[in-house]
Structure formats: C-alpha cells, structure tokens
Scaffold this motif. Structure first.
Motif, PDB file in Angstrom:
ATOM      1  N   SER A  82      41.563 -11.891 -94.272  1.00  0.00           N
ATOM      2  CA  SER A  82      41.380 -12.962 -93.248  1.00  0.00           C
ATOM      3  C   SER A  82      40.337 -12.492 -92.177  1.00  0.00           C
ATOM      4  CB  SER A  82      42.929 -13.215 -92.853  1.00  0.00           C
ATOM      5  OG  SER A  82      43.668 -13.815 -93.770  1.00  0.00           O
ATOM      6  N   PHE A  83      39.487 -11.662 -92.541  1.00  0.00           N
ATOM      7  CA  PHE A  83      38.426 -11.321 -91.560  1.00  0.00           C
ATOM      8  C   PHE A  83      37.702 -12.479 -90.944  1.00  0.00           C
ATOM      9  CE2 PHE A  83      38.402  -7.353 -94.104  1.00  0.00           C
ATOM     10  CZ  PHE A  83      38.967  -6.682 -93.141  1.00  0.00           C
ATOM     11  N   SER A  84      37.807 -12.574 -89.470  1.00  0.00           N
ATOM     12  CA  SER A  84      37.048 -13.642 -88.880  1.00  0.00           C
ATOM     13  C   SER A  84      35.936 -13.213 -87.903  1.00  0.00           C
ATOM     14  CB  SER A  84      38.319 -14.213 -87.796  1.00  0.00           C
ATOM     15  OG  SER A  84      38.800 -13.295 -86.994  1.00  0.00           O
ATOM     16  N   GLY A  85      35.455 -14.008 -86.969  1.00  0.00           N
ATOM     17  CA  GLY A  85      34.234 -13.868 -86.409  1.00  0.00           C
ATOM     18  C   GLY A  85      32.964 -13.669 -86.980  1.00  0.00           C
ATOM     19  N   GLU A  86      31.877 -13.207 -86.405  1.00  0.00           N
ATOM     20  CA  GLU A  86      30.711 -13.044 -87.168  1.00  0.00           C
ATOM     21  C   GLU A  86      30.356 -11.643 -87.920  1.00  0.00           C
ATOM     22  OE1 GLU A  86      27.509 -13.961 -84.314  1.00  0.00           O
ATOM     23  OE2 GLU A  86      28.431 -16.181 -83.880  1.00  0.00           O
ATOM     24  N   ILE A  87      29.468 -11.941 -88.698  1.00  0.00           N
ATOM     25  CA  ILE A  87      29.148 -10.384 -89.406  1.00  0.00           C
ATOM     26  C   ILE A  87      28.231  -9.552 -88.357  1.00  0.00           C
ATOM     27  CG2 ILE A  87      27.832  -9.284 -91.410  1.00  0.00           C
ATOM     28  CD1 ILE A  87      28.154 -12.162 -93.007  1.00  0.00           C
ATOM     29  N   PRO A  88      28.813  -8.508 -88.308  1.00  0.00           N
ATOM     30  CA  PRO A  88      28.168  -7.636 -87.075  1.00  0.00           C
ATOM     31  C   PRO A  88      26.643  -7.317 -87.450  1.00  0.00           C
ATOM     32  CG  PRO A  88      30.302  -6.655 -87.972  1.00  0.00           C
ATOM     33  CD  PRO A  88      29.948  -7.709 -88.614  1.00  0.00           C
ATOM     34  N   GLN A  89      25.894  -7.316 -86.555  1.00  0.00           N
ATOM     35  CA  GLN A  89      24.362  -7.212 -86.527  1.00  0.00           C
ATOM     36  C   GLN A  89      24.179  -5.507 -87.001  1.00  0.00           C
ATOM     37  OE1 GLN A  89      21.465  -8.953 -86.560  1.00  0.00           O
ATOM     38  NE2 GLN A  89      22.729 -10.719 -86.116  1.00  0.00           N
ATOM     39  N   GLN A  90      25.255  -4.856 -86.645  1.00  0.00           N
ATOM     40  CA  GLN A  90      25.251  -3.303 -87.069  1.00  0.00           C
ATOM     41  C   GLN A  90      25.096  -3.223 -88.705  1.00  0.00           C
ATOM     42  OE1 GLN A  90      27.989  -1.530 -88.740  1.00  0.00           O
ATOM     43  NE2 GLN A  90      27.411   0.337 -88.687  1.00  0.00           N
ATOM     44  N   PHE A  91      25.628  -4.101 -89.452  1.00  0.00           N
ATOM     45  CA  PHE A  91      25.445  -4.168 -90.903  1.00  0.00           C
ATOM     46  C   PHE A  91      23.771  -3.817 -91.395  1.00  0.00           C
ATOM     47  CE2 PHE A  91      29.249  -5.947 -93.004  1.00  0.00           C
ATOM     48  CZ  PHE A  91      30.201  -5.122 -92.002  1.00  0.00           C
ATOM     49  N   ASP A  92      23.008  -4.388 -90.405  1.00  0.00           N
ATOM     50  CA  ASP A  92      21.482  -4.022 -90.536  1.00  0.00           C
ATOM     51  C   ASP A  92      21.226  -2.557 -90.705  1.00  0.00           C
ATOM     52  OD1 ASP A  92      21.668  -6.851 -90.130  1.00  0.00           O
ATOM     53  OD2 ASP A  92      20.424  -6.504 -88.352  1.00  0.00           O
ATOM     54  N   GLU A  93      22.212  -1.666 -90.345  1.00  0.00           N
ATOM     55  CA  GLU A  93      21.812  -0.366 -90.430  1.00  0.00           C
ATOM     56  C   GLU A  93      22.005   0.299 -91.630  1.00  0.00           C
ATOM     57  OE1 GLU A  93      23.430   1.309 -87.087  1.00  0.00           O
ATOM     58  OE2 GLU A  93      22.371  -0.200 -85.626  1.00  0.00           O
ATOM     59  N   LEU A  94      23.008  -0.476 -92.569  1.00  0.00           N
ATOM     60  CA  LEU A  94      23.569   0.288 -93.820  1.00  0.00           C
ATOM     61  C   LEU A  94      22.471   0.353 -94.885  1.00  0.00           C
ATOM     62  CD1 LEU A  94      26.647  -1.832 -93.960  1.00  0.00           C
ATOM     63  CD2 LEU A  94      26.357   0.516 -92.653  1.00  0.00           C
ATOM     64  N   VAL A  95      21.336   1.021 -94.806  1.00  0.00           N
ATOM     65  CA  VAL A  95      20.227   1.206 -95.455  1.00  0.00           C
ATOM     66  C   VAL A  95      20.680   1.638 -96.906  1.00  0.00           C
ATOM     67  CG1 VAL A  95      18.662   1.301 -93.717  1.00  0.00           C
ATOM     68  CG2 VAL A  95      19.460   3.409 -94.736  1.00  0.00           C
ATOM     69  N   GLN A  96      21.610   2.162 -97.144  1.00  0.00           N
ATOM     70  CA  GLN A  96      21.878   2.520 -98.385  1.00  0.00           C
ATOM     71  C   GLN A  96      22.976   1.711 -99.254  1.00  0.00           C
ATOM     72  OE1 GLN A  96      23.208   6.856 -98.828  1.00  0.00           O
ATOM     73  NE2 GLN A  96      22.308   7.651 -96.927  1.00  0.00           N
ATOM     74  N   LEU A  97      23.293   0.711 -98.668  1.00  0.00           N
ATOM     75  CA  LEU A  97      24.283  -0.332 -99.212  1.00  0.00           C
ATOM     76  C   LEU A  97      23.783  -0.906-100.402  1.00  0.00           C
ATOM     77  CD1 LEU A  97      27.046  -1.313 -98.538  1.00  0.00           C
ATOM     78  CD2 LEU A  97      25.989  -3.156 -97.344  1.00  0.00           C
ATOM     79  N   GLN A  98      24.437  -0.870-101.464  1.00  0.00           N
ATOM     80  CA  GLN A  98      24.284  -1.567-102.759  1.00  0.00           C
ATOM     81  C   GLN A  98      24.878  -2.788-102.958  1.00  0.00           C
ATOM     82  OE1 GLN A  98      23.856   1.481-106.005  1.00  0.00           O
ATOM     83  NE2 GLN A  98      22.833   2.909-104.552  1.00  0.00           N
ATOM     84  N   HIS A  99      26.041  -2.591-102.716  1.00  0.00           N
ATOM     85  CA  HIS A  99      27.116  -3.805-103.097  1.00  0.00           C
ATOM     86  C   HIS A  99      27.927  -4.117-101.844  1.00  0.00           C
ATOM     87  CE1 HIS A  99      29.718  -5.308-106.639  1.00  0.00           C
ATOM     88  NE2 HIS A  99      30.137  -5.768-105.663  1.00  0.00           N
ATOM     89  N   LEU A 100      27.976  -5.508-101.579  1.00  0.00           N
ATOM     90  CA  LEU A 100      28.645  -5.885-100.311  1.00  0.00           C
ATOM     91  C   LEU A 100      29.165  -7.271-100.835  1.00  0.00           C
ATOM     92  CD1 LEU A 100      29.284  -5.893 -97.376  1.00  0.00           C
ATOM     93  CD2 LEU A 100      27.474  -7.137 -96.839  1.00  0.00           C
ATOM     94  N   ASP A 101      30.651  -7.077-100.567  1.00  0.00           N
ATOM     95  CA  ASP A 101      31.280  -8.367-100.980  1.00  0.00           C
ATOM     96  C   ASP A 101      32.369  -8.803 -99.698  1.00  0.00           C
ATOM     97  OD1 ASP A 101      33.030 -10.604-102.177  1.00  0.00           O
ATOM     98  OD2 ASP A 101      33.534  -9.196-103.903  1.00  0.00           O
ATOM     99  N   LEU A 102      32.024  -9.755 -99.078  1.00  0.00           N
ATOM    100  CA  LEU A 102      32.779 -10.351 -98.035  1.00  0.00           C
ATOM    101  C   LEU A 102      33.460 -11.716 -98.322  1.00  0.00           C
ATOM    102  CD1 LEU A 102      30.247  -9.645 -95.183  1.00  0.00           C
ATOM    103  CD2 LEU A 102      32.276  -8.106 -96.098  1.00  0.00           C
TER     104      LEU A 102
END
Length: 763
Positions: free
Chosen positions: A266-286
C-alpha cells in the motif's frame, strides 16, 4: 637411535588409527540417529551402505555430505514433503509432516553434535514445531536453509549469537511472530530470506544496519507500517518485499540495487527522484500500490533497466512524447493508472524490441482499451474533493452531537458518511476497464455462478493489468487478414486453422478459426467463451477477444467461432531446441526458465476454476516465446468449448475423472521436459526408444550420448539430475506413479536454483 625412532613412529601410527576410526564412527552414529529422527527419508538410505566411509558416500540432488579431516562440514538433504497448505494449526498432518512422535528439540540436540558443521540444508523434510532456542549451539554454521517445512512461532533470539552465519533461509514456513529486531547482530550476514511465512509487525530498522547484506527477501508476509530509508545498505543487490502491508511512501534505496520488488503493498506518494540514481537497476516492480504523480522519465532510461512494472497504481499526468527508453528495456507495464496524453514513441506497441502494456488509462492511443481523458481528470478531482467533504460532514455530525445531544442523529450521520464512502469506492473501481458486461461482482455470468462447480477466486488473479477481452466483428478480422488470405495463413491443427493479422491500430494478432464438432446455442457458446476469457496468466498467451459468426441469419445458428490472441514474434519452443537452427538454441538455464513458466501456467489452469481445466494441448509447438524469451502456452482451455462439461460429481465419478485428466497433462508435460533435455522428438527417434534410454541416463557416458550437446555443455550436473528424475516420473506408464504438478514445479525451481548457483560461481 634409528630403532627408537622407528618404534616411536609405529606406536604413533597404531595410536592414530583407532582415534580416527572412533571419530569417524561417532560421526556416522550421529547421521544414523538423524535419519531415525527424520523418520528414514529415502534420500538418506545411502548411509546404510556407506557406514564405514560416510564422508565418501556419493552425492545426489537429494543428499550431499562433505567432510574435512574426517569431520562433517556440510549436510544438504532434500526431502519429499514440500509444503502444500496455506494454514497450519501446529499439529502433525499425515503424509505431509513428520509424525506426532517427532521432536524438533531432539533433532537440534543431535545436530549440535556435528561441531564443525558449516552448511546445513534440510528442505521439504516435513519438520514441524517451534524452532528451539538451543539452535544457537550450531555455532559453526555459515549457511542455514530450513525452507519448505512446518516451523512456526518466533525465530529464536539466540540465533543472533551465531556470528559466522552468512546465509539464513527460512522460506515457506509458518513463522507468525514479528520480524526479528536483532538481525544486525549477525555481522557477516549477506543473504536473508524469510519469504512465504506469516511474519507481522513493522519492518525493523535494525536490518538497515547490516552492512554486509546483499539479498533481503521478506515477500508474502504481513509486514506493515513504514519502510525506512535503506541507503545505508551499500552492498544490497536484491530487495524483495512483495505482498505485504507496507503503507508508507517509498524510501531512499541503496544505489547498487539490481532487483527491487515492492508490488502488492500500500505504498503511497510519488516515486522519488532518487530512483534516477539506481544505475545498476535491472528489474523494478512497483505494481498494485497507491503511487501518485507522474512517473519520473529517467526510470525508463536507466542504463541497465530491462523490466519496469508500474501497473495498477494511481499515477497521473502525461509522459513526454520524446521519452528515452534504455537500450535493454524489454518489458514495460503502465496499465490501469490515470495517465493522459499520447504514448511516447519508444513505448509504441508496434515496436518488436519490447513488450508494453498500457490499457486502462486515458491515453489518446488504442481507445478501445482506454477511458476518456475527462474521466481520469474527474476521478482525480473527486478523490481530492471527497476527502474534504467527508471531513466537513464529520465535523457537522460531531457539532450536531455536541449542540443538540440527540441520540437519533447518530445513525443518520453514520448513514451519510457510509453513502459518501461507498460512492467514492464505486468511482475508484470504475478505473478497471471492462469491455464485456458482467452480471455479478465476481465477473462470471449469473448462469455460471448458479453452478457452484465453477466458483474459484483464483480465476481473478491474472486479469488485473492485462488487456480487456472484447468482441470482434467478422469484418474487422477479415480486414486484419486480407479476407483470410493464404499469405496470412500460419498453420493448421486439430483445433482449426491459424492466421496472422494486423489490426487498424498496428497491433499484430493471431486468429484461431475454431473447428466445432458440436452444435451449440449462442447462449451456451457465449457462456463458455466468457469462462475461457477469465483464464489469464503471465505465461498464457493472452486472449484478446472472440467473434461468433452467425452467417448474418438466425442468431441461434453458429457458423464459426474465431479466437483472437496476442501475436508472439519469436515462434515456438521447439524451434529453439532444433538442431537445424543452433543460433537460436537455448542454453540450459534459459530452457529451465521456459519450463518453469509453463509449469506455473498449467498449475493455474488446473486450480483456477472448478473443475480444473485439463487436456491443454501440452506440446512444444504450443509453447510460444516472445522477444524477451518469456514463454507462454497457447491453445489452452479449449476443452471448455470443444468438450462436454457434464456434472460428473452427480454421477459419483468426479474424482476419477479429474485425476485422469490431471495425469494426462502431467504425462504430456513429461515429453516437453524430454524434448528440453534431448531436443525435438523427430521420426526415427520414437517415444518408446527414448523412454528406455532415459532409464539408463544416470550413467555419465549415456548422458553425453542422449542429452542435447547445448544442454550438456551449459548445465550443472546436479541441476540436470533433478530434471531427469522428474521427467522419468512424469512419463511413467502408470498414471498413479506420476507426480503432482506442484511437485513438478518445485523440482524445476530447485533445479534452476542449483544452476543459478553454479553460473554465479563461474562468473
């Protein structure tokens, strides 16, 4: 002097032999005692034949014993009692747990006698009971895996004293206390997995102090509350918190993450801009949360991102048309949100380089699966206004109570609040697109609901976030195929001809012209098609809709039925196993991924409705692979339309019928496994011959001769042995000897885990 030295040497040798023998004997006695306490599992029978050289007994996928200096350092045992229930009352269950006389306390006492044990894995052994506090006596443990058992209660606090522990895996048990807050005491912990338990309470902030942690998996529990910032976990690569009850805003995450799975919370709010820094991220499920705002454009262009799922949130605004997508981005799902505007050029569904799902928004493309733009704006406006209105009504009611103090006003105020709340919930539920009218809350027609055999909540699991099934006109299908021209013809089977088409919006489709061997009324046929449309799963080829041809005459006469599916661009599984096209050949780990996906789909078909959907045309030609090597089963569930669905239960034959159908699918899947091992079954390489060869495939030379060279050169022998074993069981001539699909799936997942471990070690 020389004779004295020789005498001393002889005395030393003679004194060493009995000590070594005595030590070896004590270790053997411990193992035999463990076998007795675990009620003599088949995997431990080999110990009876190697009592004198237990450290040199042969290893297998079910049993591994390693020694150092005649002392046991590693013990891995795989049992045959995988957890098959979702609830457990703490008592022994026949044929699932160990018996009532089993004592987990005695088991731990015996294990503690193996003082140099560094690796302990007891998986699917039927062990039940609360884990004793004395478990910390196994102080030398570095790796502990007690997955898929029946452990409950709390995780003992004294485990915090096991300073050497690096891996702690307790998946698939029934632990029902809070997540421990002492885990940071395990200073060497790198892998923590507590998936599939009943753990509750808030997420302990102490976890964020485990600097060595690389994998954190707490999915499928009942963890609630706020998720703290996790940027201090600088070594974290995998974060899996799916299917919990977390309800905070998304936290700051460590920059070295590769996989982030936070869906169904039940996560709420906006997706943080900090996610832009996850340069190694391959798989994101929100997916399946309550996230708002416009998704950050940089998410789509992360250099390593290959899978991005933002479906079923409350995201709004529009994505920039010139949005940049990462070069390896292969799957995007933004469906069932409140997005408006156009679809960015790099997300157009006409692209063959990536799969994109975007239905259930207010986008200006594909209007058949979108709401009007005004609708998304109205929903957003209503959501913000209703909160203030509810507060106003609440204040008025409270003020009325204080001033008037009339008890009769209480129920009236409550009624007003409930009515407003229900109206708001109704507007929220309208976000889910429906192309076909439904007559019940469950989505089934009233006629089907009247027959209790079809009721199952599992059927709704695959429907969210996928395109809505709709009616096609015959003219629309003729236009898509140039009047079913021979150039659009793909093939023909027992179920009818198959054509490739292209809709007006550029979407490619596959059209099955169904051959009906029985005359149905329009009403009966629509009921069956309605039921078929409910079978949606990530590893089933998506049914987009259907068309019933009445010949333009009496509605009660059916001239033809057309099923419209998504088009899969990369052909079928068999072509990726063929020796004729080795450049397409899948290596062993890729084949396992395909097999696991299809096994999950078939298991869903068996359990997603009552009675289960069997006779699913299981063969490698009907397993289709998309551009991301995601496998999907086609021509499934057609027995709903082509066979009689009778009330077998009324005849007292329901159980027999179901088992027969189930074992037929298991047998067919066995030959899919066989082709994955040896390559396509061609003429001249008969089934009977291969079955005989498989019986002797345990020999290494026979494996090299029979198994596909691509498989043999890319597999772990342990992983290969697991699949060979389950294949032989599936193709057993005796249907009663064949395993359940749960067992098949479990073995495949274990084989994939073993293979992944080997692949990781070789990198």
């Amino acid at each position: 002097m020389g004779s004295s030295s020789l005498l001393l040497l002889c005395v030393s040798l003679f004194s060493f032999i009995p000590i070594t023998h005595q030590f070896q004997s004590s270790q053997t006695q411990v193992l035999l005692q463990l076998s007795k306490q675990l009620e003599y599992p088949k995997s431990m029978e080999v110990w009876d034949k190697h009592r004198q050289d237990i450290c040199y007994s042969p290893s297998s996928p079910q049993l591994t014993i390693l020694c150092q200096d005649n002392s046991i350092t590693e013990m891995k045992v795989m049992g045959d009692k995988p957890r098959k229930i979702s609830e457990f009352d703490g008592c022994a269950i026949p044929n699932q747990t160990l018996s009532e006389v089993f004592s987990i306390d005695s088991l731990v006492t015996t294990l503690s006698r193996l003082t140099n044990l560094r690796v302990l894995s007891l998986v699917s052994m039927g062990i039940w009971g609360p884990l004793p506090d004395k478990f910390h006596r196994l102080h030398s443990l570095e790796i502990l895996d007690l997955s898929s058992n029946f452990l409950f209660g709390s995780i003992p606090p004294k485990i915090s004293t096991m300073e050497r522990l690096q891996t702690l895996t307790l998946d698939g048990n029934f632990f029902n206390d809070t997540v421990p807050d002492w885990l940071d005491s395990l200073s060497n912990l790198t892998f923590l997995s507590l998936k599939g338990n009943k753990l509750k309470g808030t997420f302990p902030s102490s976890i964020c102090r485990i600097k060595t942690l690389a994998v954190l998996a707490l999915s499928q529990n009942k963890v609630s509350g706020k998720l703290p910032d996790m940027d201090s976990l600088t070594n974290l690569h995998v974060l899996d918190l799916r299917e919990n009850q977390l309800d905070s805003e998304l936290p700051i995450l460590p920059k070295r993450l590769v996989t982030v799975l936070l869906s169904k919370n039940s996560f709420s709010g906006e997706i943080p801009q900090q996610f832009d820094e996850l340069v190694q991220l391959q798989h994101l499920d929100l997916s399946f949360n309550f996230l708002q705002g416009t998704p950050p454009a940089a998410l789509f262009s992360l250099p390593s991102i290959s899978y991005l799922n933002l479906a079923s949130n409350m995201l709004s605004g529009s994505l920039p048309y010139h949005l940049t997508c990462g070069s390896v981005l292969g799957f995007v799902d933004i469906s069932t949100n409140r997005l408006t505007g156009g679809l960015p050029s790099c997300l157009t569904s006409a692209s063959d380089s990536r799969a994109v799902k975007f239905g259930g928004n207010c986008l200006s493309v594909d209007p058949q699966h979108q709401h009007l733009e005004t609708y998304c704006k109205e929903v957003h406006k209503k959501s913000s206004q209703n909160g203030s209105k509810e507060n106003g009504v609440l204040i008025a009611v409270i003020g009325g109570i204080i001033v008037v103090v009339v008890v009769v006003l209480l129920p009236y105020g409550f009624l007003v609040l409930c009515r407003r709340y229900c109206q708001w919930r109704a507007s929220e539920q309208q976000l889910m697109p429906k192309a076909l009218p439904e007559n019940s809350a469950s989505g089934f027609s009233s006629e089907i609901l009247a027959n209790a055999r079809f009721i199952s909540q599992a059927t709704i699991l695959g429907t969210q976030g996928l395109p809505a099934c709709r009616l096609f006109s015959l003219e629309e299908l003729k236009e898509a195929t140039n009047n079913f021209d021979q150039s659009a013809f793909i093939g023909e089977g027992s179920m009818g001809k198959l054509y490739k088409g292209k809709l007006e919006n550029g979407t490619y489709i596959a059209i099955r012209c169904l051959a009906l061997f029985k005359r149905y009324s329009i009403r009966n046929l629509k009921l069956r098609l309605d039921l078929l449309s409910k079978l949606q799963h990530p590893h089933l080829v998506c049914l987009l809709g259907h068309c019933i041809d009445t010949g333009g005459q009496d509605d009660n006469n059916v001239h033809g039925v057309f099923l419209v599916y998504e088009y899969m661009h990369k052909g079928n599984f068999r072509t990726h196993l063929s020796e004729d096209s080795p450049e397409k050949g899948l290596i062993w780990s890729e084949r396992l991924a395909v097999l696991i996906g299809i096994a999950k789909a078939v298991h869903f078909l068996h359990t997603g409705m009552i009675p289960g959907c069997f006779n699913n045309q299981l063969k490698t030609n009907n397993i289709l692979v998309d551009e991301h090597q995601i496998a999907k089963l086609s021509d499934y569930g057609l027995s709903i339309i082509t066979e009689e669905i009778e009330n077998f239960e009324a005849k007292g034959e329901g159980q027999k019928w179901q088992i027969t159908k189930l074992q037929d699918d298991v047998y067919s899947f066995g030959f899919i496994l066989l082709e994955a091992l040896v390559g396509p079954l061609v003429s001249g390489r008969g089934e009977a011959l291969l079955i005989n060869e498989m019986a002797s495939i345990g020999n290494q030379d026979n494996r090299r001769r029979i198994v596909d060279p691509i498989v043999f050169t890319t597999c772990s022998q342990e992983s290969l042995s697991v699949v060979i074993s389950i294949t032989n069981k599936c193709i057993s001539p005796e249907s009663t000897s064949r395993p359940s699909f749960e067992d098949v799936l479990w073995n495949l997942q274990y084989a994939a885990q073993v293979q992944a471990t080997m692949d990781g070690e070789q990198k």
